[in-house]
Write a protein that holds these residues in place. Structure first.
Motif, short mmCIF file in Angstrom:
data_model
loop_
_atom_site.label_atom_id
_atom_site.label_comp_id
_atom_site.label_asym_id
_atom_site.label_seq_id
_atom_site.Cartn_x
_atom_site.Cartn_y
_atom_site.Cartn_z
N GLY A 327 30.07 37.59 23.85
CA GLY A 327 28.68 37.19 23.73
C GLY A 327 28.08 37.42 22.37
N SER A 328 26.76 37.22 22.28
CA SER A 328 26.05 37.27 21.00
C SER A 328 25.77 38.70 20.57
CB SER A 328 24.72 36.51 21.13
OG SER A 328 23.86 37.20 22.01
N ILE A 329 25.35 38.84 19.32
CA ILE A 329 24.99 40.15 18.78
C ILE A 329 23.84 40.75 19.58
CG2 ILE A 329 23.89 41.26 16.79
CD1 ILE A 329 25.60 39.48 14.99
N GLN A 330 22.89 39.89 20.00
CA GLN A 330 21.74 40.41 20.74
C GLN A 330 22.17 41.04 22.06
OE1 GLN A 330 19.89 39.05 23.71
NE2 GLN A 330 18.63 40.88 23.51
N LYS A 331 23.19 40.48 22.69
CA LYS A 331 23.70 41.10 23.93
C LYS A 331 24.32 42.46 23.62
CE LYS A 331 22.94 38.00 27.21
NZ LYS A 331 22.04 37.11 26.49
N HIS A 332 24.99 42.56 22.46
CA HIS A 332 25.59 43.84 22.08
C HIS A 332 24.51 44.88 21.81
CE1 HIS A 332 29.21 41.36 20.38
NE2 HIS A 332 29.03 41.21 21.67
N THR A 333 23.45 44.48 21.07
CA THR A 333 22.38 45.44 20.76
C THR A 333 21.64 45.83 22.03
OG1 THR A 333 20.86 43.62 20.21
CG2 THR A 333 22.09 44.61 18.40
N LEU A 334 21.61 44.96 23.01
CA LEU A 334 21.03 45.30 24.31
C LEU A 334 21.82 46.44 24.95
CD1 LEU A 334 19.01 44.61 26.60
CD2 LEU A 334 20.70 42.95 27.44
N VAL A 335 23.15 46.35 24.86
CA VAL A 335 24.00 47.40 25.42
C VAL A 335 23.80 48.71 24.67
CG1 VAL A 335 26.39 48.13 25.77
CG2 VAL A 335 25.74 45.78 26.27
N TYR A 336 23.78 48.66 23.32
CA TYR A 336 23.60 49.89 22.53
C TYR A 336 22.26 50.55 22.86
CZ TYR A 336 27.18 47.57 19.68
OH TYR A 336 28.30 46.93 19.24
N THR A 337 21.22 49.73 22.99
CA THR A 337 19.89 50.24 23.28
C THR A 337 19.85 50.94 24.63
OG1 THR A 337 18.84 48.49 21.96
CG2 THR A 337 17.48 49.55 23.63
N VAL A 338 20.47 50.33 25.62
CA VAL A 338 20.48 50.91 26.96
C VAL A 338 21.28 52.21 27.00
CG1 VAL A 338 21.37 50.55 29.30
CG2 VAL A 338 20.05 48.76 28.19
N VAL A 339 22.43 52.23 26.33
CA VAL A 339 23.27 53.44 26.34
C VAL A 339 22.53 54.61 25.69
CG1 VAL A 339 25.36 54.47 25.38
CG2 VAL A 339 25.47 52.20 26.42
N LEU A 340 21.88 54.35 24.54
CA LEU A 340 21.13 55.42 23.87
C LEU A 340 19.97 55.89 24.75
CD1 LEU A 340 20.67 57.17 21.41
CD2 LEU A 340 19.43 55.28 20.33
N GLY A 341 19.29 54.95 25.40
CA GLY A 341 18.20 55.32 26.31
C GLY A 341 18.69 56.16 27.48
N LEU A 342 19.86 55.85 27.99
CA LEU A 342 20.43 56.62 29.10
C LEU A 342 20.71 58.06 28.68
CD1 LEU A 342 22.97 54.02 30.59
CD2 LEU A 342 20.78 54.73 31.57
N VAL A 343 21.24 58.24 27.47
CA VAL A 343 21.55 59.59 26.98
C VAL A 343 20.27 60.42 26.83
CG1 VAL A 343 22.44 60.90 25.01
CG2 VAL A 343 23.68 58.89 25.83
N LEU A 344 19.26 59.83 26.21
CA LEU A 344 17.99 60.55 26.03
C LEU A 344 17.35 60.89 27.37
CD1 LEU A 344 16.45 58.53 23.05
CD2 LEU A 344 17.16 60.92 23.00
N THR A 345 17.39 59.95 28.29
CA THR A 345 16.79 60.18 29.62
C THR A 345 17.49 61.32 30.35
OG1 THR A 345 16.21 57.84 29.79
CG2 THR A 345 16.26 59.09 31.83
N ALA A 346 18.78 61.40 30.20
CA ALA A 346 19.56 62.41 30.92
C ALA A 346 19.36 63.81 30.36
CB ALA A 346 21.04 62.03 30.90
N PHE A 347 19.11 63.94 29.04
CA PHE A 347 19.19 65.27 28.42
C PHE A 347 17.90 65.78 27.75
CE2 PHE A 347 23.58 63.58 28.35
CZ PHE A 347 24.18 64.53 29.16
N PHE A 348 16.85 64.96 27.62
CA PHE A 348 15.62 65.42 26.99
C PHE A 348 14.48 65.42 27.98
CE2 PHE A 348 18.00 64.88 23.21
CZ PHE A 348 17.32 65.49 22.17
N ASP A 349 13.57 66.44 27.86
CA ASP A 349 12.41 66.43 28.75
C ASP A 349 11.28 65.58 28.15
OD1 ASP A 349 10.89 67.95 26.90
OD2 ASP A 349 11.53 69.84 27.79
#
Length: 448
Positions: A327-349
């Motif tokens: 797929g396109s670059i935008q689909k890739h950046t969507l994945v990167y954005t979600v993964v980073l958001g998941l990490v922050l959600t899991a470990f920061f208050d």
């Protein structure tokens, strides 16, 4: 179609209406703003927090001027990334500040996700273990990711539906909460941690976090119908709507809870305020609205931030790896954005997520105004005094917020500073390497 062509990000011109754009903007603003920040602001400045919301609205009104002027001149799906590029070119200030905005937006997603979890758990008596809030937040981000994969029209439809529900629900909460309270007068003599001017400025900075979602509208620039007219209109409408909503709800909460109760329930203060005012059914109603609002906010934020990172990638200002994804670059950046958001959600208050977000955002915001003042003023037909005042106001609240956090939680300021240093160093190395590679390729072409 070649593989390289398939990587190109495709923007759907005219796929977003003015109403849909406003709903995307208010989706991020209302979701982050009123549900979790109220308690944190009260902790800083006491029952003056409704006034801190109003002070934030005034500052954001000055800030919005620069974004409206640039968006009218250069509507783009790259939004702030493109605005910075217009001001600073293919240089480190563009990449650094654009990434600050990117991280502040991802942080906003995590803030929304944990707020969703905090309110949802009020239906089950709270989350004593501390595990369910991040789990629910992670689940919400994943659901928003799947909807984002379905395209603009689905995102707009869902965001618009959610927007109508949550704005209507929050207005009902605010109006009814004020209507039935025994005493509308709020005791403005109550103070927070220290009651000083710095605390009020710090609370105002958090209030800005409640309004900064308007910047996500700029990332939809080239996809909005008649963008040179409607992007600016959407920004103004979104900010005005949030001023009314935040003022109503702020006074409703302050009228129904004591300062101590607001601080104690800071992650779910609206639900707590609904209980003495309207009973248990009102708590369920408020939780449902909070869940709806935060879900809409994440949906809109992921939509906007992934597009900005895709634009930065195509501008060769940030590195990119496909990691075997189709797929396109935008689909890739969507994945990167979600993964980073998941990490922050899991470990920061929540409080630390908010602190990081506001520091990154205010630094970037100052860069936008400086770019308009020094580089784009004539091109975008801006008056110099407005961005100049915006810079002064941003600096005031940034200094106040940093001072409060240095006294209460210096760790989070250290994380913010170290992160900014890492971004500067990494971008300096990348841009230097990229420019050298471009020079070598040009040299080879010249010899052939």
């Amino acid at each position: 179609m070649s593989r390289e062509q398939d990587r190109t990000t495709r923007y759907q011109e005219g796929s977003l209406t003015l109403t849909g754009t406003v709903m995307l903007g208010t989706g991020v603003m209302i979701g982050a703003g009123i549900f979790a920040l109220t308690g944190q602001m009260a902790q800083m400045t006491g029952t003056l927090f409704p006034l801190a919301f109003l002070a934030a609205a005034i500052i954001v009104s000055f800030s919005a001027y620069s974004y409206i002027k640039i968006s009218n001149a250069y509507p783009s799906a790259g939004g702030i990334g493109m605005y910075l590029h217009k001001a600073y070119g293919d240089r480190l200030p563009t990449a650094f500040n654009a990434l600050l905005m990117y991280f502040s937006m991802v942080i906003a997603q995590s803030f929304l996700a944990r707020t969703f979890g905090s309110y949802t758990m009020q239906l089950f008596g709270g989350d004593e273990s501390g595990r369910m809030v991040p789990i629910l937040g992670v689940a919400l981000i994943m659901a928003a990711f799947l909807i984002n994969l379905l395209g603009n029209r689905m995102i707009q439809s869902v965001a618009s539906f959610i927007g109508v529900l949550k704005i209507g629900g929050i207005l009902i909460f605010g109006i009814v909460g004020i209507w039935i309270t025994d005493n509308l007068a709020v005791d403005f003599s109550g103070t927070g941690e220290a009651g000083a001017t710095g605390n009020f400025l710090g609370a105002t900075a958090l209030g800005i976090l409640a309004f900064k979602g308007f910047t996500t509208i700029t990332n939809s620039g080239s996809e909005v119908i008649d963008p040179k007219r409607n992007v600016g209109r959407a920004i103004i409408i979104s900010i005005a709507a949030c001023v009314v909503i935040y003022t109503l709800v702020g006074f409703a909460v302050a009228s129904n809870l004591s300062l101590g109760e607001i601080i104690e329930t800071q992650n779910y203060s609206l639900a707590a305020a609904a209980r003495p005012a309207l009973g248990e059914y009102a708590v369920w109603f408020t939780v449902a609205i909070a869940m709806t609002a935060t879900a809409g906010g994440i949906l809109a934020s992921i939509f906007a931030v992934s597009r900005m990172l895709a634009m930065l990638t195509e501008m060769k200002l940030v590195p990119h790896r496909h990691f075997g994804m189709p797929g396109s670059i935008q689909k890739h950046t969507l994945v990167y954005t979600v993964v980073l958001g998941l990490v922050l959600t899991a470990f920061f208050d929540l409080s630390r997520i908010a602190a990081l977000g506001i520091v990154f955002y205010l630094v970037m915001d100052i860069a936008i105004h400086w770019g308009v003042l020094c580089h784009l003023r004539d091109d975008v037909k801006a008056k110099a005094w407005v961005p100049a005042i915006a810079i002064v106001l941003d600096l005031l609240v940034l200094v106040g917020f940093v001072w409060v956090k240095l006294n209460s939680d210096p760790f989070v300021i250290g994380v913010a500073v170290i992160t900014m240093i890492v971004i500067v160093a990494a971008e300096h190395i990348f841009l230097k390497k990229f420019l050298r590679s471009e020079h070598e390729e040009s040299h080879v072409r010249d010899h052939h």
